[in-house]
Design a protein around this motif. Structure first.
Motif, PDB file in Angstrom:
ATOM      1  N   ASN A  30       0.891  -1.286   0.115  1.00 52.45           N
ATOM      2  CA  ASN A  30      -0.012   0.169   0.079  1.00 52.45           C
ATOM      3  C   ASN A  30       0.783   1.334  -0.047  1.00 52.45           C
ATOM      4  N   PRO A  31       0.871   2.064  -0.994  1.00 53.56           N
ATOM      5  CA  PRO A  31       1.792   3.202  -1.083  1.00 53.56           C
ATOM      6  C   PRO A  31       1.367   4.430  -0.021  1.00 53.56           C
ATOM      7  N   SER A  32       0.390   4.054   0.720  1.00 57.68           N
ATOM      8  CA  SER A  32      -0.005   5.094   1.710  1.00 57.68           C
ATOM      9  C   SER A  32       0.309   4.442   3.081  1.00 57.68           C
ATOM     10  N   SER A  33       0.933   3.148   3.069  1.00 58.19           N
ATOM     11  CA  SER A  33       1.559   2.622   4.470  1.00 58.19           C
ATOM     12  C   SER A  33       2.648   3.066   5.085  1.00 58.19           C
ATOM     13  N   THR A  93       4.963   5.814   0.704  1.00 56.88           N
ATOM     14  CA  THR A  93       5.999   6.065  -0.438  1.00 56.88           C
ATOM     15  C   THR A  93       5.378   7.168  -1.179  1.00 56.88           C
ATOM     16  N   ARG A  94       3.987   7.501  -1.420  1.00 54.97           N
ATOM     17  CA  ARG A  94       3.663   8.739  -1.961  1.00 54.97           C
ATOM     18  C   ARG A  94       4.045  10.017  -1.275  1.00 54.97           C
ATOM     19  N   ARG A  96       6.509  10.511   0.355  1.00 55.65           N
ATOM     20  CA  ARG A  96       7.931  10.326   0.281  1.00 55.65           C
ATOM     21  C   ARG A  96       8.465  11.121  -1.114  1.00 55.65           C
ATOM     22  N   LYS A  97       7.799  10.372  -2.025  1.00 53.96           N
ATOM     23  CA  LYS A  97       7.978  11.028  -3.692  1.00 53.96           C
ATOM     24  C   LYS A  97       7.382  12.707  -3.505  1.00 53.96           C
ATOM     25  N   ASP A  98       6.363  12.833  -3.134  1.00 49.85           N
ATOM     26  CA  ASP A  98       5.874  14.138  -3.342  1.00 49.85           C
ATOM     27  C   ASP A  98       6.753  15.192  -2.414  1.00 49.85           C
ATOM     28  N   GLU A  99       7.166  15.041  -1.192  1.00 49.81           N
ATOM     29  CA  GLU A  99       7.729  15.727  -0.258  1.00 49.81           C
ATOM     30  C   GLU A  99       9.181  16.183  -0.901  1.00 49.81           C
ATOM     31  N   ARG A 100       9.941  14.978  -1.349  1.00 47.28           N
ATOM     32  CA  ARG A 100      11.159  15.010  -1.870  1.00 47.28           C
ATOM     33  C   ARG A 100      11.229  15.918  -3.178  1.00 47.28           C
ATOM     34  N   ALA A 101      10.083  15.812  -3.834  1.00 49.80           N
ATOM     35  CA  ALA A 101      10.077  16.474  -5.302  1.00 49.80           C
ATOM     36  C   ALA A 101       9.844  18.114  -4.791  1.00 49.80           C
ATOM     37  N   ALA A 102       9.096  18.281  -3.851  1.00 45.73           N
ATOM     38  CA  ALA A 102       8.744  19.713  -3.469  1.00 45.73           C
ATOM     39  C   ALA A 102      10.057  20.296  -2.862  1.00 45.73           C
ATOM     40  N   ILE A 127      14.504   1.066   2.501  1.00 51.08           N
ATOM     41  CA  ILE A 127      13.120   1.375   2.764  1.00 51.08           C
ATOM     42  C   ILE A 127      12.983   0.200   3.961  1.00 51.08           C
ATOM     43  N   PHE A 128      12.425   0.694   5.163  1.00 46.11           N
ATOM     44  CA  PHE A 128      12.000  -0.127   6.190  1.00 46.11           C
ATOM     45  C   PHE A 128      10.584   0.243   6.582  1.00 46.11           C
ATOM     46  N   VAL A 129       9.971  -0.749   7.560  1.00 44.53           N
ATOM     47  CA  VAL A 129       8.768  -0.596   8.136  1.00 44.53           C
ATOM     48  C   VAL A 129       9.299  -0.874   9.731  1.00 44.53           C
TER      49      VAL A 129
END
Length: 273
Positions: A30-33, A93-94, A96-102, A127-129
């Motif tokens: 789940n990309p929102s996990s 992950t979403r 992470r992607k959005d905030e690093r891009a910003a 990447i870990f959980v």
């Protein structure tokens, strides 16, 4: 005494097993996990001071990301002159992607990268959980706690962060079995007589992307008036007298192929101190 967060967590091995299975998935389904990113930047020894100075000056920019820890190894398995940082992304992950891009679009960040790029020889990201048992034990804070309760306001002491790494055998059952044994043995270690009062288990991390079947314990020791190395050694000695912990580790050793530990010194701006 150590407390569990719910009566159900105390009695239900089924819940623990379910969480273990989720924690050892080879991909984040789940990309929102929530995820945790461990980044390592190996630096040129002659350029470490320049990198550190520029990074401290730009720390507010970095902390627009959910930074939990930033520090440098003093001894252990991590290479010296390596910047080690941990980020906790509660939305996965979403996020992470959005905030690093910003962040990458900001002129100040581009300027910072221009000043430190030549300082770095190699970069690594994994990447870990966080293991489910982090939510079960009251004395285990988790990384998000430190982002919300930034300890950098009280930096300047002699605290250290200890990363203890278990590389486990291959197999789908290995990580769940590890976590079951670990959860059963952990209370005796945390409550061992003589444990230094500053010693705290921060989190347990399970690899998700990178070297699989890897487990990290993250501990903090020491503080403003306590030497971290001395606190760690005192707590280690205390744990050796914890019978259930010694028994659990003997069983855990059968699941592992290697074990190593590293001592890191938090940077002044690191939330985890």
């Amino acid at each position: 005494m150590l407390g569990l967060r719910s009566a159900a967590a105390r009695s239900s091995s089924r819940i623990l097993t379910t969480r273990c299975l989720a924690a050892m998935s080879t991909t984040t389904s789940n990309p929102s996990s929530p995820i945790v990113e461990l980044r390592q930047y190996q630096l040129h020894p002659a350029a470490t001071a320049t990198y550190t100075k520029n990074t401290i000056q730009s720390s507010d920019l970095r902390k627009t990301l959910p930074l939990a820890f930033f520090g440098f190894p003093e001894t252990g398995s991590f290479a010296l002159n390596t910047a080690v940082h941990l980020y906790h992304y509660p939305q996965g992950t979403r996020q992470r992607k959005d905030e690093r891009a910003a962040l990458a679009k900001k002129d100040e960040w581009k300027q910072y990268l221009g000043g430190v790029k030549e300082c770095m020889m190699q970069q690594k990201s994994e990447i870990f959980v966080e293991a489910g048992l982090v939510q079960d034990f009251e004395q285990v804070t988790g990384l998000e706690y430190w982002i919300k309760n930034d300890g950098s306001m009280n930096s300047g002491g002699e605290s250290i962060v200890e990363l203890r790494k278990y590389q486990l055998k291959l197999g789908y059952d290995t990580v769940p079995n590890f976590l079951k044994l670990y959860a059963q043995a952990l209370p005796s270690k945390l409550n061992a007589i003589g444990t230094h009062p500053t010693t705290q288990l921060v989190t347990i991390l399970i690899s998700d992307v990178g070297s699989l079947n890897t487990v990290y314990e993250v501990w903090k020791h020491g503080g403003e008036s306590s030497c971290g190395m001395e606190a760690m050694e005192q707590s280690r000695q205390a744990s050796r007298g914890a019978k259930e912990w010694r028994t659990g580790i003997a069983e855990i050793a059968k699941l592992a192929t290697s074990f190593d530990t590293s001592i890191l010194k938090p940077a002044a701006f690191s939330p985890l101190q």
